[in-house]
Design a protein around this motif. Structure first.
Motif, mmCIF file in Angstrom:
data_model
loop_
_atom_site.group_PDB
_atom_site.id
_atom_site.type_symbol
_atom_site.label_atom_id
_atom_site.label_comp_id
_atom_site.label_asym_id
_atom_site.label_seq_id
_atom_site.Cartn_x
_atom_site.Cartn_y
_atom_site.Cartn_z
ATOM 1 N N PHE A 240 0.851 -1.184 0.000
ATOM 2 C CA PHE A 240 0.000 0.000 0.000
ATOM 3 C C PHE A 240 0.894 1.244 0.000
ATOM 4 O O PHE A 240 1.816 1.365 0.803
ATOM 5 C CB PHE A 240 -0.924 0.001 1.224
ATOM 6 N N LEU A 241 0.581 2.155 -0.914
ATOM 7 C CA LEU A 241 1.388 3.367 -1.088
ATOM 8 C C LEU A 241 0.780 4.537 -0.317
ATOM 9 O O LEU A 241 -0.437 4.596 -0.123
ATOM 10 C CB LEU A 241 1.488 3.704 -2.567
ATOM 11 N N PRO A 242 1.612 5.506 0.100
ATOM 12 C CA PRO A 242 3.066 5.500 -0.057
ATOM 13 C C PRO A 242 3.718 4.595 0.977
ATOM 14 O O PRO A 242 3.231 4.456 2.089
ATOM 15 C CB PRO A 242 3.439 6.962 0.177
ATOM 16 N N TYR A 256 -3.836 4.609 6.747
ATOM 17 C CA TYR A 256 -4.620 5.756 6.308
ATOM 18 C C TYR A 256 -5.518 6.251 7.437
ATOM 19 O O TYR A 256 -5.973 5.468 8.282
ATOM 20 C CB TYR A 256 -5.473 5.372 5.089
ATOM 21 N N GLN A 257 -5.749 7.578 7.431
ATOM 22 C CA GLN A 257 -6.647 8.204 8.412
ATOM 23 C C GLN A 257 -7.597 9.151 7.688
ATOM 24 O O GLN A 257 -7.232 9.757 6.671
ATOM 25 C CB GLN A 257 -5.857 8.991 9.471
ATOM 26 N N GLY A 258 -8.799 9.270 8.242
ATOM 27 C CA GLY A 258 -9.785 10.186 7.696
ATOM 28 C C GLY A 258 -10.807 10.567 8.749
ATOM 29 O O GLY A 258 -10.830 10.001 9.852
ATOM 30 N N ALA A 259 -11.658 11.546 8.408
ATOM 31 C CA ALA A 259 -12.697 11.998 9.349
ATOM 32 C C ALA A 259 -13.970 12.256 8.570
ATOM 33 O O ALA A 259 -13.935 12.700 7.407
ATOM 34 C CB ALA A 259 -12.241 13.256 10.080
ATOM 35 N N PRO A 276 -5.099 8.542 -1.065
ATOM 36 C CA PRO A 276 -6.142 7.538 -1.263
ATOM 37 C C PRO A 276 -5.584 6.131 -1.093
ATOM 38 O O PRO A 276 -4.385 5.886 -1.188
ATOM 39 C CB PRO A 276 -6.601 7.790 -2.704
ATOM 40 N N ILE A 277 -6.467 5.181 -0.826
ATOM 41 C CA ILE A 277 -6.063 3.785 -0.687
ATOM 42 C C ILE A 277 -5.614 3.281 -2.054
ATOM 43 O O ILE A 277 -6.373 3.291 -3.031
ATOM 44 C CB ILE A 277 -7.226 2.939 -0.145
ATOM 45 N N TYR A 278 -4.351 2.840 -2.112
ATOM 46 C CA TYR A 278 -3.804 2.383 -3.389
ATOM 47 C C TYR A 278 -2.651 1.429 -3.109
ATOM 48 O O TYR A 278 -1.776 1.714 -2.288
ATOM 49 C CB TYR A 278 -3.313 3.564 -4.224
ATOM 50 N N ALA A 279 -2.652 0.277 -3.757
ATOM 51 C CA ALA A 279 -1.612 -0.729 -3.577
ATOM 52 C C ALA A 279 -1.114 -1.188 -4.939
ATOM 53 O O ALA A 279 -1.859 -1.177 -5.932
ATOM 54 C CB ALA A 279 -2.130 -1.918 -2.779
#
Length: 655
Positions: A240-242, A256-259, A276-279
């Motif tokens: 998963f990047l980065p 990853y974090q978000g609200a 964003p979620i990316y692998a």
């Protein structure tokens, strides 16, 4: 019957003699063919011209080569057998000569001569290929055989030849990965683990020699090329990047974090940090497609993830503050490998969250005479429209819910993030507009100020003297111009130096701290040169004025007569000569004890050079007494000397 029985032993004897190669009566004399040797050895490639064997042929018989002899290998000349070919071990290791002795058409004797061909090292070894390409999997185990011996073996036509192999690297550093099993065993072995991302292709040269020693004669060699292509193996899971590499091979993947605001369902994908979620497949050489899924932490199925893009969206609102720890799986499409990361989503109260402007003051410009709906340009980048943009630091997903309006200026209005004219702007001036950002979800409000100048756009600065667009100057032109200007500057400096030397050269000489050398054709008073010359000394410079020579006074000794001053060469001329010179020496002393002597030509005009010399000692008072009165009058009239002009404090020289 008895007579016939008596004749059988002689007939049997004849038959046995023929079979054994002897004729009847051999005991008494030679009646059959014979050779001095029946076998011999020769080296291959030898050109043998002498006879191989000598043949003894009885009288009345002749010898010939039989049909079973090695074709075209022999010939008979006289009663000798010769070799007709150059023997080659690789073609024929044994040559046979079948000799037939005949009496007429009857074969009396048959003889065989065997010629054994000895082998020598005259052939180079040969590989079955010139270039061999081989694919090697990245995960090949160390010490395993990559190419078997049978595929790399060379052949040598020489008898009992032992071949010696050497593997030479062509790609620098590749020799540490592969080697041969032995000097006589050319199987290729892997000595080190491969890395597709560092070594994708390696080239070697395989050399074979038919002697152990390189410089032994004769010695023959052959070479072939090995090209090894490393194929990527599926060794690494998706990352998963980065992510950051810990050792160049393992990448520590991101979390990853978000609200999200409580009580609201966001329709667009969530904005996460750090992105964003990316692998991607850890084996970039394979680059297998990654499929995303949520495998844990998704309470009440509040969130959904796109299996192809990885975008995380909300399926329902969250009524109260909560924290979701989502486990997101990224799996290769072939199902071989996968990895898991964590996504932390916090549901917070949105009320009171304030948007934030990146600047407290924005600056824009617009041209006078602009009509309604004209975009205000950015003052820092006049070619770009001015954009006013605010964001919610707590809920970046809600940035799209922020609206903008101008609250205090009717001449301008907001269109999204752009500032437009609301009416025609006729006159130049400066407007200050307050822009209000309102988050329609959180009800948060923020304001900023925009300074709008109504003025003509400034022409772009050229930074140099304007040049017409149709004029083009090359580097050569500029170099020539620079050379001409440099030459003119050099000439100007030379001219200036000549002028300075012409007008101020004598001042520079007297200021140098040395006595001036006598000039052969000047107007210097030569009477002051001679004994007194050694008494001259440089004087200190008074302030910023020109340097002068101070002559310390020397009082005459009591009772010693003053020496006569030598006669000036100019004064020695005839009086009635057109260029006669009269002395105007003065004995008028200065407080320091020195006096001045001046020589004038009577026919010299006002532009003539005048050289004034300080007297070195007081002993020269007696020289030129006769002209003291006249010189005093002339000094007074011309302003020279103590009465004509105020003398400097030191005994300086003036022109």
């Amino acid at each position: 019957m008895g007579a016939q029985a008596l004749r059988w032993p002689p007939l049997l004897l004849v038959l046995l003699t023929v079979l054994l190669g002897h004729s009847p009566g051999a005991t008494a004399q030679t009646q059959v063919c014979s050779v001095d040797k029946t076998s011999l050895q020769v080296q291959e490639n030898a050109n043998i011209t002498e006879a191989l064997v000598n043949i003894s042929v009885p009288e009345g018989q002749q010898v010939t080569l039989g049909s079973s002899s090695t074709p075209s290998a022999f010939r008979i000349l006289g009663n000798q057998l010769f070799l007709s070919v150059i023997p080659d071990y690789e073609e024929n290791r044994m040559l046979e000569a079948h000799l037939e002795c005949k009496r007429g058409d009857t074969v009396v004797t048959q003889l065989k001569v065997f010629v054994v061909v000895l082998d020598i090292n005259d052939n180079a070894p040969e590989f079955p290929f010139s270039t061999k390409e081989q694919d090697v999997q990245e995960d090949t185990k160390v010490n395993s055989t990559v190419i078997p011996e049978a595929e790399l073996q060379a052949t040598d036509r020489d008898k009992d030849s032992t071949l010696f192999y050497t593997l030479q690297e062509v790609t620098p550093g590749a020799g540490s990965f592969f080697s041969l099993l032995g000097v006589n065993r050319p199987a290729l072995r892997l000595d080190r683990a491969l890395d597709f991302y560092k070594w994708q292709n390696m080239t070697f040269r395989l050399l074979v020699r038919d002697t152990r020693e390189e410089h032994r004669e004769p010695s023959h060699t052959a070479t072939a090329t090995l090209v090894l292509k490393v194929l990527p193996a599926d060794l690494r899971p998706p990352w998963f990047l980065p992510c950051s590499y810990s050792d160049g091979s393992v990448c520590i993947q991101a979390q990853y974090q978000g609200a999200i605001p409580t009580g609201h369902t966001l329709l667009s994908p969530l904005i996460l940090r750090p992105g964003p979620i990316y692998a991607v497949d850890g084996d970039r050489g394979i680059n297998e497609r990654v499929i995303y899924s949520i495998i844990g932490g998704n309470k009440d199925n509040t969130f959904a993830i796109d299996p192809d893009s990885g975008n995380l969206t909300m399926t329902k609102s969250v009524p109260s503050p909560a924290t979701f720890l989502l486990l997101v799986k990224g799996e290769q499409a072939d199902g071989a490998r996968y990895s898991v990361t964590q996504v932390t989503v916090e549901a917070r109260q949105a009320n009171g969250s304030q948007p934030h402007f990146s600047q407290s003051l924005y600056r824009g410009t617009v041209a006078p005479g602009s009509g309604s709906g004209v975009a205000v340009q950015d003052a820092a980048s006049p070619s770009q429209p001015l954009r006013i943009w605010a964001q919610d630091p707590e809920f970046p997903d809600l940035n799209s819910a922020i609206t903008y309006q101008i609250t205090n200026c009717s001449e301008f209005r907001m269109a999204g993030e752009m500032v437009l004219t609301a009416t025609a702007i006729e006159q130049a001036g400066v407007f200050y507009a307050e822009v209000e950002a309102n988050n329609t979800v959180t009800a948060g409000v923020a304001t900023t100020v925009v300074e709008i100048r109504v003025s003509e756009p400034e022409p772009p600065s050229t930074g140099s003297v304007p040049i017409q667009d149709d004029q083009h100057f090359s580097i050569v032109d500029m170099a020539v111009l620079g050379g001409v200007l440099g030459a003119l500057l050099l000439l100007a400096l030379l001219g200036l130096a000549i002028l300075i030397h012409k007008h101020y050269g004598h001042q520079l000489n007297c200021c140098s701290g040395k006595a001036a050398e006598p000039q052969p054709h000047g107007f210097d008073n030569q009477a002051f040169l001679g004994d007194q010359e050694a008494n001259w000394a440089p004087a200190p410079s008074p302030g910023s004025g020109p340097k002068s020579v101070e002559v310390p006074p020397e009082p005459p000794s009591p009772g010693s007569p003053a020496p006569d001053a030598p006669e000036s060469p100019v004064a020695a001329r005839a009086v009635d000569s057109p260029s006669a010179v009269r002395s105007i020496l003065t004995k008028e002393r200065r407080p320091e004890g020195g006096y001045k002597a001046v020589w004038f030509g009577e026919d010299i005009g006002a532009e003539a050079d005048v050289v004034v010399l300080n007297a070195p000692t007081a002993d020269a008072d007696g020289a030129g007494d006769s002209g003291s009165e006249d010189s005093g009058e002339e000094d007074a009239g011309q302003g020279w000397g103590p009465r004509g002009a105020p003398a400097p404090e030191d005994d300086s020289t003036y022109i």
